[in-house]
Design a protein around this motif. Structure first.
Motif, PDB file in Angstrom:
ATOM      1  N   ILE A   1      -0.848   1.202  -1.039  1.00 45.53           N
ATOM      2  CA  ILE A   1      -1.711   1.348  -2.150  1.00 45.53           C
ATOM      3  C   ILE A   1      -2.190   0.128  -3.013  1.00 45.53           C
ATOM      4  O   ILE A   1      -3.249   0.317  -3.647  1.00 45.53           O
ATOM      5  CB  ILE A   1      -2.749   2.949  -1.780  1.00 45.53           C
TER       6      ILE A   1
ATOM      7  N   GLU B   1      -4.327  10.433   8.247  1.00 45.78           N
ATOM      8  CA  GLU B   1      -4.629  10.542   6.544  1.00 45.78           C
ATOM      9  C   GLU B   1      -4.831  11.659   6.244  1.00 45.78           C
ATOM     10  O   GLU B   1      -4.157  12.331   5.226  1.00 45.78           O
ATOM     11  CB  GLU B   1      -6.306  10.266   6.910  1.00 45.78           C
TER      12      GLU B   1
ATOM     13  N   LYS C   1      -6.730   4.577   4.511  1.00 46.09           N
ATOM     14  CA  LYS C   1      -6.532   4.439   6.452  1.00 46.09           C
ATOM     15  C   LYS C   1      -5.630   3.164   6.886  1.00 46.09           C
ATOM     16  O   LYS C   1      -5.178   3.681   7.570  1.00 46.09           O
ATOM     17  CB  LYS C   1      -7.846   4.085   6.589  1.00 46.09           C
TER      18      LYS C   1
ATOM     19  N   GLU D   1      -4.352  -2.412  -0.629  1.00 50.01           N
ATOM     20  CA  GLU D   1      -4.158  -1.892   1.107  1.00 50.01           C
ATOM     21  C   GLU D   1      -5.071  -0.344   0.712  1.00 50.01           C
ATOM     22  O   GLU D   1      -5.570   0.510  -0.119  1.00 50.01           O
ATOM     23  CB  GLU D   1      -3.634  -1.549   1.823  1.00 50.01           C
ATOM     24  N   SER D   2      -5.700   0.070   1.848  1.00 47.09           N
ATOM     25  CA  SER D   2      -6.857   1.263   1.664  1.00 47.09           C
ATOM     26  C   SER D   2      -6.095   2.301   2.193  1.00 47.09           C
ATOM     27  O   SER D   2      -4.770   2.118   2.936  1.00 47.09           O
ATOM     28  CB  SER D   2      -7.899   0.842   2.999  1.00 47.09           C
TER      29      SER D   2
END
Length: 156
Positions: A85, A102, A92, A89-90
């Motif tokens: 993160i 998640e 998900k 990055e997301s």
């Protein structure tokens, strides 16, 4: 000239056995199997038992049993996701890369933050260890005194 009513009855009698033969042939022929219907969701315990029993089923249809992670594995996965993160990055994609959902990520994160991060817990554990050590010392001293008193009184 044949009677029209007789001719009709002859045709019916010749057609009836043919229909009966076709009906018998259909009864003897195996029925085509229907496509498997989607089964309703069951609990994880039933799914794992079914997965073990039906090994001949296609791999896509068999659901893998739930993985139970240790506390160390959870913290490693949480750390891996946090690094992903922080790189942009997301959530998900980071959780998918780590191999968890998640929802699992959020539950683990909530449980990890609920534990006190301060030194209070460490202090409490140190005090409990010291308390156990002092109890053992006291028990040893009392046993020695008791044995000494028995020896002085001649009870041994």
């Amino acid at each position: 000239m044949p009677d029209p009513q007789e001719t009709g009855s002859e045709q019916i009698s010749t057609e009836a056995p043919a229909k009966a033969e076709i009906a018998e042939a259909e009864k003897k022929a195996p029925r085509p199997r229907k496509a498997a219907k989607a089964q309703p969701k069951r609990s994880a315990a039933k799914n794992t038992a079914k997965a073990v029993v039906s090994e001949s089923a296609s791999p896509a249809a068999v659901k893998a049993p739930r993985k139970i992670y240790s506390a160390r594995e959870r913290t490693q996965k949480l750390g891996q996701i946090e690094k992903s993160i922080s790189r942009g990055e997301s959530i998900k994609s980071a959780t998918k890369q780590a191999g968890i959902s998640e929802q699992t990520y959020y539950q683990w994160k909530k449980a990890a933050t609920a534990a006190p991060e301060s030194g209070e817990l460490k202090d409490l554990l140190a005090l409990e260890e010291e308390n156990a050590r002092l109890k053992k010392q006291l028990a040893e001293r009392l046993r020695k005194e008791n044995a000494e008193l028995k020896r002085k009184l001649g009870l041994n």
